[in-house]
Design an enzyme around this catalytic site. Sequence first.
Site, PDB file in Angstrom:
ATOM      1  N   TYR A 173     140.122  17.916 145.145  1.00 49.73           N
ATOM      2  CA  TYR A 173     139.042  17.630 146.093  1.00 49.73           C
ATOM      3  C   TYR A 173     139.637  17.624 147.512  1.00 49.73           C
ATOM      4  O   TYR A 173     140.836  17.866 147.677  1.00 49.73           O
ATOM      5  CB  TYR A 173     138.366  16.298 145.747  1.00 49.73           C
ATOM      6  CG  TYR A 173     137.680  16.342 144.400  1.00 49.73           C
ATOM      7  CD1 TYR A 173     136.653  17.249 144.147  1.00 49.73           C
ATOM      8  CD2 TYR A 173     138.074  15.503 143.361  1.00 49.73           C
ATOM      9  CE1 TYR A 173     136.027  17.316 142.912  1.00 49.73           C
ATOM     10  CE2 TYR A 173     137.450  15.558 142.109  1.00 49.73           C
ATOM     11  CZ  TYR A 173     136.430  16.468 141.895  1.00 49.73           C
ATOM     12  OH  TYR A 173     135.825  16.546 140.670  1.00 49.73           O
ATOM     13  N   CYS A 382     137.049   7.971 120.513  1.00 43.44           N
ATOM     14  CA  CYS A 382     136.838   9.244 121.205  1.00 43.44           C
ATOM     15  C   CYS A 382     137.660  10.342 120.521  1.00 43.44           C
ATOM     16  O   CYS A 382     138.796  10.110 120.112  1.00 43.44           O
ATOM     17  CB  CYS A 382     137.298   9.098 122.662  1.00 43.44           C
ATOM     18  SG  CYS A 382     137.245  10.622 123.617  1.00 43.44           S
TER      19      CYS A 382
END
Length: 417
Positions: A173, A382
Site C-alpha cells: 500500500y 481454519c
Amino acid sequence: MPQNLLFTPIRISKLELPGRLVKSATTETRCTPDGFVTDELIEYYEQIARGGTPLLITGNAYFNLYSKAGPKQLAADHDDKIPGLRRLTDAVHRHGSKIFMQTYHVGRQAIPRFVGRMDAVAPSAVFEPSLGVRPREITRDEIHETIRGFADVATRSQEAGFDGIQIHAAHGYLLSEFLTPHTNRRTDEYGGTFDNRIRLLVDVYRAIRLRVGRDYPVIMKLNGSDDLPFRKGLKPDELVRVAKRMEEEGLDAVEISAGHYESGFTFERGHWKKFFSTVTTIGMGTNLPWYHRGSARLMAPLLDAMLNRFSRYSEGFNLRYSKLFKEALRIPVICVGGFIHREAMEHAITSGECDMVAVARALIADPYLYRHMQQGVEGPQCNFCNACYARGAMFPVDCYDDEIRAHRDRMLREEAK
Ligand SMILES: Cc1cc2nc3c(=O)[nH]c(=O)nc-3n(C[C@H](O)[C@H](O)[C@H](O)COP(=O)(O)O)c2cc1C
C-alpha cells in the site's frame, strides 16, 4: 525454557497486555457504505474480545477517497465517525480487551471506479499487474494532505477511546510503495536514497506522535520481505533498517508480514482453492474492466496453481523474517502469518523469534481461539482456503467454508444459551 509465554503479560509502551495474542487487521466490510461503524461490526469484534484476545487491531481505516479501497470499509475521515468508533471501543473494553486502530492509504492497489474515483495515486506511475491499474504520481500537495490525514486519524482514534494506533506500511500500500524502489522512482526528496524513500513514513509517524503524545502506543505493520524478485523489492536487511530507524524515532512495536499484491499475495499464504474464479465472479474482480476480468477468469486454474506453488501455506510463515527484527530491535516484535496452534505460537515466542503472535484467519474461524488455547479445547479450525480473502471488500468478513462455519455458529449459539 519457560513455558506458556503466550499467556504472560507484555507491555507496548506503557500499555500492559495480559497475553501475547493479537487479532491482526482484517478489513471487515461490515460498515455503512460511507464507513460508519455498525452493530454488525461491533458484534464481530465482541466475539473476539469475548474469547479473551488481549489486543484487537481494526481493519485498515481510510481518511479520504484516495486512501480508500472499497465500500463498507472502516473510515476515520471525519469527526462524525467518532461516536460510532467510541461504541466499538466501549464494546471491546467491556470484555477486558484492548483495541488499536489500523490506518492506511491504499495507494495503487485499488480499483478506482469501485470507490467512485477516476484514478489511483502512487509514488510513481508504475503499473500494478494484479488489478491492472496504472496510477498517477501523487503530487507534493497530496503528500502533505496525506500526512495530515494520518494525523487526523490518530486524533480521532484517541478521542474514540482506542488504546493505540497501527500505521500500515506493509503489503504494497502507499507507505510500503514509497519504501520500495520498484514502486518509488521519484527524483524529489521522497525518492531515490534510503533517507528519501523512508521520508513519508517518518513524516507520518512524527505528525501522529505530535498529536497523540509520547505515551500513546504507536506501532507499525511492515514487510519482512517485499517478495519481488527481479523487481527491486526490499529484502529483509533493508526492511530491518527501516524498522531500526523507526525505533529510533520512538515507535513502540512492529508487526512483521511480507509481500505486495504483485508478489502473489504472499502475506496470505494458503491452500488456495478457486481463488481467482471467486474473485472474478463474485469478488472485487467483478469491478475490473471486462478484458482484465475475462482473462483472469480464463487463466484462473493456472493462476491458482501458481499461488499454491509460490504462496504456499506453512504455520508461522513469516518467522524467518521476524527473528531478524528480534535480533536488531528492542521494541516488541509481533509476527503474523499462518498461526493456528498454541504449540507453534509458544515455540515462536520461547525460541525468541518474536515477542507476540498475530492471527487473522484462525480468529475468523474461531473467535474464541485464545480462550480455547488456554483451556486446551479444540474449536473450529481454519483450513486457510482463503475463501474469506477472495470475498474481501464485497462480502462481510466471515468464514466461507460451510463445515467450519457451521461448527463455529453452533459454538456461538451454545455460548449464548
Ligand atoms: C479477509 C482479510 C482481510 C484482511 N485485511 C487486512 C487489513 O485490513 N490490514 C492488514 O494489515 N492486513 C489485512 N489482512 C492480512 C492479515 O492481517 C494477515 O496479515 C494475514 O491474513 C496473515 O495472517 P493469518 O495467516 O493469521 O491469516 C487481511 C486478511 C484477510 C484474510
